[in-house]
Design an enzyme around this catalytic site. Structure first.
Site, PDB file in Angstrom:
ATOM      1  N   HIS A 138     104.093 -55.012 102.155  1.00 42.64           N
ATOM      2  CA  HIS A 138     104.517 -54.875 103.493  1.00 42.64           C
ATOM      3  C   HIS A 138     104.430 -53.333 103.738  1.00 42.64           C
ATOM      4  O   HIS A 138     104.402 -52.474 103.136  1.00 42.64           O
ATOM      5  CB  HIS A 138     106.142 -55.228 103.472  1.00 42.64           C
ATOM      6  CG  HIS A 138     106.422 -56.696 103.465  1.00 42.64           C
ATOM      7  ND1 HIS A 138     106.373 -57.431 104.330  1.00 42.64           N
ATOM      8  CD2 HIS A 138     106.415 -57.415 102.118  1.00 42.64           C
ATOM      9  CE1 HIS A 138     106.616 -58.692 104.130  1.00 42.64           C
ATOM     10  NE2 HIS A 138     106.677 -58.823 102.665  1.00 42.64           N
ATOM     11  N   HIS A 197     107.012 -66.815  98.680  1.00 37.01           N
ATOM     12  CA  HIS A 197     107.633 -66.704 100.007  1.00 37.01           C
ATOM     13  C   HIS A 197     106.714 -66.845 101.120  1.00 37.01           C
ATOM     14  O   HIS A 197     105.565 -66.684 100.962  1.00 37.01           O
ATOM     15  CB  HIS A 197     108.186 -65.202  99.949  1.00 37.01           C
ATOM     16  CG  HIS A 197     109.495 -65.204  99.256  1.00 37.01           C
ATOM     17  ND1 HIS A 197     109.979 -63.961  99.026  1.00 37.01           N
ATOM     18  CD2 HIS A 197     110.502 -66.313  99.128  1.00 37.01           C
ATOM     19  CE1 HIS A 197     111.289 -63.906  98.615  1.00 37.01           C
ATOM     20  NE2 HIS A 197     111.572 -65.347  98.554  1.00 37.01           N
ATOM     21  N   ASP A 212     105.689 -57.808  96.660  1.00 35.08           N
ATOM     22  CA  ASP A 212     107.033 -57.220  96.679  1.00 35.08           C
ATOM     23  C   ASP A 212     107.764 -57.054  95.693  1.00 35.08           C
ATOM     24  O   ASP A 212     109.137 -57.165  95.525  1.00 35.08           O
ATOM     25  CB  ASP A 212     108.098 -58.492  97.396  1.00 35.08           C
ATOM     26  CG  ASP A 212     107.335 -59.025  98.922  1.00 35.08           C
ATOM     27  OD1 ASP A 212     106.222 -58.235  99.253  1.00 35.08           O
ATOM     28  OD2 ASP A 212     107.603 -59.893  99.591  1.00 35.08           O
ATOM     29  N   HIS A 239     103.861 -64.935  94.990  1.00 40.67           N
ATOM     30  CA  HIS A 239     104.853 -65.453  94.668  1.00 40.67           C
ATOM     31  C   HIS A 239     105.016 -66.602  96.108  1.00 40.67           C
ATOM     32  O   HIS A 239     104.116 -66.389  96.734  1.00 40.67           O
ATOM     33  CB  HIS A 239     106.044 -64.522  94.832  1.00 40.67           C
ATOM     34  CG  HIS A 239     106.453 -63.649  96.006  1.00 40.67           C
ATOM     35  ND1 HIS A 239     105.406 -62.536  96.417  1.00 40.67           N
ATOM     36  CD2 HIS A 239     107.391 -63.601  96.836  1.00 40.67           C
ATOM     37  CE1 HIS A 239     105.785 -62.085  97.456  1.00 40.67           C
ATOM     38  NE2 HIS A 239     106.897 -62.678  97.810  1.00 40.67           N
ATOM     39  N   ASP A 245     105.834 -65.735 103.926  1.00 39.90           N
ATOM     40  CA  ASP A 245     105.067 -64.898 104.456  1.00 39.90           C
ATOM     41  C   ASP A 245     103.816 -64.240 103.551  1.00 39.90           C
ATOM     42  O   ASP A 245     103.190 -63.422 103.966  1.00 39.90           O
ATOM     43  CB  ASP A 245     105.803 -63.839 104.922  1.00 39.90           C
ATOM     44  CG  ASP A 245     106.814 -63.039 103.935  1.00 39.90           C
ATOM     45  OD1 ASP A 245     107.116 -63.555 102.824  1.00 39.90           O
ATOM     46  OD2 ASP A 245     106.884 -61.642 104.034  1.00 39.90           O
ATOM     47  N   HIS A 246     103.768 -64.810 102.251  1.00 39.52           N
ATOM     48  CA  HIS A 246     102.704 -64.501 101.431  1.00 39.52           C
ATOM     49  C   HIS A 246     101.626 -65.759 101.262  1.00 39.52           C
ATOM     50  O   HIS A 246     100.635 -65.798 100.735  1.00 39.52           O
ATOM     51  CB  HIS A 246     102.871 -63.824 100.089  1.00 39.52           C
ATOM     52  CG  HIS A 246     103.848 -62.857 100.318  1.00 39.52           C
ATOM     53  ND1 HIS A 246     103.109 -61.591  99.799  1.00 39.52           N
ATOM     54  CD2 HIS A 246     105.087 -62.364 100.714  1.00 39.52           C
ATOM     55  CE1 HIS A 246     104.080 -60.553 100.202  1.00 39.52           C
ATOM     56  NE2 HIS A 246     105.103 -61.115 100.749  1.00 39.52           N
ATOM     57  N   HIS A 297     112.328 -59.822  92.429  1.00 38.47           N
ATOM     58  CA  HIS A 297     112.420 -60.252  93.890  1.00 38.47           C
ATOM     59  C   HIS A 297     112.352 -61.771  93.852  1.00 38.47           C
ATOM     60  O   HIS A 297     113.258 -62.287  94.691  1.00 38.47           O
ATOM     61  CB  HIS A 297     111.233 -59.683  94.483  1.00 38.47           C
ATOM     62  CG  HIS A 297     110.796 -60.066  96.075  1.00 38.47           C
ATOM     63  ND1 HIS A 297     111.861 -59.730  97.069  1.00 38.47           N
ATOM     64  CD2 HIS A 297     109.978 -60.839  96.482  1.00 38.47           C
ATOM     65  CE1 HIS A 297     111.274 -60.132  97.999  1.00 38.47           C
ATOM     66  NE2 HIS A 297     110.284 -61.019  98.002  1.00 38.47           N
TER      67      HIS A 297
END
Length: 255
Positions: A171, A58, A133, A56, A60-61, A114
């Site tokens: 995570h 975001h 996530d 996805h 932080d990915h 999410h």
């Protein structure tokens, strides 16, 4: 032969996963929070990265994706539905598609909730699903874009996989998720035992992921919203499964 999986801590609490096919040398990574630890792990093992699989959009990915692409020339695979907010894709996929890594054909699942357009990759021969996530160890992702009904539907797809499946999530949230889960099912013996194991692992700075799907089915409240005893405990004995899931998610958001 199944793929070899390497769990790589990134940033403060993210994980990326290397998937390596020994026969062909093909190597993929699922998500790129940061390029440096991935490059270090590849160099340590003498592996050449062939594919970058993105779950996805975001930051932080995907934050290390362009550096990793530039360094390796790897093919970038992501969701067609998310392509407008991902780095440029070499292969855009949707539910029902497969992504071949060596001798393993990874199945693509739409696990929106999410985010809308979030995907997971399931490796049936290896017995692992890369959920980022969506389904997490003792939890699920906060619903930033999707609805409770959407996320419940996504989780049911994952819950239907073989119980021995490894759930490779994105995570290190498991300790805090365990504390919340205990507020929903304080007398769940499997959860009590798992919580002790999690505390021991984190005290030794060991990852708590991957987890097994059968563990999640026995202890993760977000997969247990359909159970009559849990509905009754929440004061929602006649509510739909999705409504009970929504209540659990709302309680977690306030936790």
């Amino acid at each position: 032969m199944p793929l070899e999986i390497v769990t790589l801590p990134c940033l403060s609490d993210n994980y990326a996963y290397l998937l390596h096919d020994a026969a062909s040398g093909a190597t993929a990574v699922v998500d790129v929070p940061d390029a440096a630890p991935i490059q270090a792990a590849l160099a340590e093992r003498g592996w050449t990265l062939t594919d970058i699989l993105i779950t996805h959009h975001h930051w932080d990915h995907i934050d290390g994706l362009e550096d990793l692409r530039a360094a390796t020339g790897a093919r970038v695979v992501g969701a067609a539905a998310d392509a407008h907010r991902l780095p440029p894709l070499d292969l855009a996929v949707a539910e029902g598609d497969t992504v071949v890594i060596g001798s393993e054909a990874l199945q693509v699942f739409d696990v929106s909730g999410h985010t809308v357009g979030h995907i997971a990759f399931y490796a049936p021969k290896t017995g692992a699903v890369f959920t980022a996530d969506s389904l997490m160890a003792l939890g699920c992702g906060r619903l930033f874009e999707g609805t409770p009904e959407m996320m419940w539907t996504s989780l049911q797809k994952l819950a239907a996989l073989p119980p021995e499946t490894l759930v490779c999530s994105g995570h290190e949230y498991t300790a805090s998720n365990a504390k919340f889960a205990a507020t929903i099912e304080p007398d769940n013996a499997a959860l009590i035992s798992r919580s002790r194991q999690i505390a021991e692992a984190r005290a030794e700075n060991r990852p708590t992921v991957p987890s097994r799907l059968d563990e999640e089915l026995a202890t993760n409240p977000f997969l247990r919203a359909h159970l009559p005893e849990l509905k009754t405990a929440l004061g929602l004995p006649d509510a739909s499964d999705a409504m009970v899931f929504a209540e659990i998610r709302a309680q977690k958001d306030r936790f």
